[in-house]
Scaffold this active site. Structure first.
Site, PDB file in Angstrom:
ATOM      1  N   LYS A   1      -3.365 -10.663   5.266  1.00  7.46           N
ATOM      2  CA  LYS A   1      -3.363 -10.959   3.839  1.00  7.46           C
ATOM      3  C   LYS A   1      -4.137 -12.263   3.618  1.00  7.46           C
ATOM      4  O   LYS A   1      -3.677 -13.330   4.009  1.00  7.46           O
ATOM      5  CB  LYS A   1      -1.918 -11.095   3.346  1.00  7.46           C
ATOM      6  CG  LYS A   1      -1.761 -11.636   1.937  1.00  7.46           C
ATOM      7  CD  LYS A   1      -0.278 -11.830   1.624  1.00  7.46           C
ATOM      8  CE  LYS A   1      -0.060 -12.590   0.340  1.00  7.46           C
ATOM      9  NZ  LYS A   1       1.369 -12.762   0.039  1.00  7.46           N
TER      10      LYS A   1
ATOM     11  N   GLU B   1       5.534  -3.643  -2.520  1.00  8.73           N
ATOM     12  CA  GLU B   1       6.412  -4.635  -1.896  1.00  8.73           C
ATOM     13  C   GLU B   1       7.274  -5.305  -2.951  1.00  8.73           C
ATOM     14  O   GLU B   1       6.834  -5.522  -4.083  1.00  8.73           O
ATOM     15  CB  GLU B   1       5.617  -5.697  -1.136  1.00  8.73           C
ATOM     16  CG  GLU B   1       4.887  -6.683  -2.021  1.00  8.73           C
ATOM     17  CD  GLU B   1       4.300  -7.877  -1.280  1.00  8.73           C
ATOM     18  OE1 GLU B   1       4.982  -8.917  -1.208  1.00  8.73           O
ATOM     19  OE2 GLU B   1       3.159  -7.776  -0.812  1.00  8.73           O
TER      20      GLU B   1
END
Length: 214
Positions: free
Chosen positions: A133, A44
């Site tokens: 997350k 990412e």
């Protein structure tokens, strides 16, 4: 730009999300092939990195057939649209934003929203998170993942913050489905000195501690 599908098979080969933050575009261009060649698969680029949208766009064009490339630190619906327009194949947030999660689920884009408490983790999951997350895990560490999995075994957890070589395997033994790793993975000194062969070895050290590697 239309996003191509996120490959879960590719992620499962190396269940680690590498987090690029505040790295220059020139260095990112050098890091991406090293990351791929090391055997890591999912990365990412945080939207608060200068030039992030262009980096994502170029990364998808050049390495989209080999890597899952996504956008991180997405906090608003406006930021989400920018990330998807750049071609991000998955979205990571540091918070729970219901609009962002719903838009991703409606479009079939995997989203890993940030949550911490059991209530937040459960809420993110019920809203449609692909994985949650758990952030930050710097202080509580792997034991907290084990604590969460006890009452919430069905939820896929992606601990992020404080994950390093010393505790990587502990997070997976605690029940993590993957991990997010930033500064411990993208060694600033190796990148600054352009030691790409050493960086590849460093990446592979992480890879070899992951489950399900091939």
């Amino acid at each position: 730009m239309t996003t191509s599908a996120f490959s879960w098979a590719r992620f499962d080969q190396a269940p680690l999300v590498g987090i690029i933050r505040n790295v220059s575009a020139d260095d990112v261009a050098q890091v991406l092939p090293v990351y791929r060649d090391a055997g890591l698969t999912t990365i990412e680029i945080t939207l608060n990195t200068p030039g992030a949208e262009d980096m994502i766009r170029q990364a998808v064009e050049q390495y989209g057939t080999d890597l899952n490339i996504g956008a991180g630190t997405v906090c608003t619906a406006e930021e989400l649209e920018k990330a998807l327009a750049a071609g991000a194949r998955f979205i990571v947030t540091p918070i729970i934003d219901e609009a962002v999660i719903r838009r991703c689920t409606e479009r079939g884009v995997p989203i890993f929203p940030g949550a911490f408490t059991p209530s937040e983790v459960y809420k993110a999951w019920t809203l449609g998170a692909s994985m949650v997350k758990v952030f930050p895990t710097t202080t509580l560490g792997p034991a907290y993942i084990s604590d969460l999995k006890g009452p919430l075994p069905q939820i896929k957890l992606l601990p992020t913050g404080g994950v390093n070589l010393a505790n990587l395997d502990q997070f997976f033994r605690a029940g993590a489905s993957g991990v997010g790793v930033g500064s411990h993975l993208f060694d600033k000194t190796l990148i600054r000195d352009k030691q790409w062969s050493l960086l590849k070895t460093h990446f592979q050290t992480f890879l070899h501690k992951l489950p399900h590697t091939v």
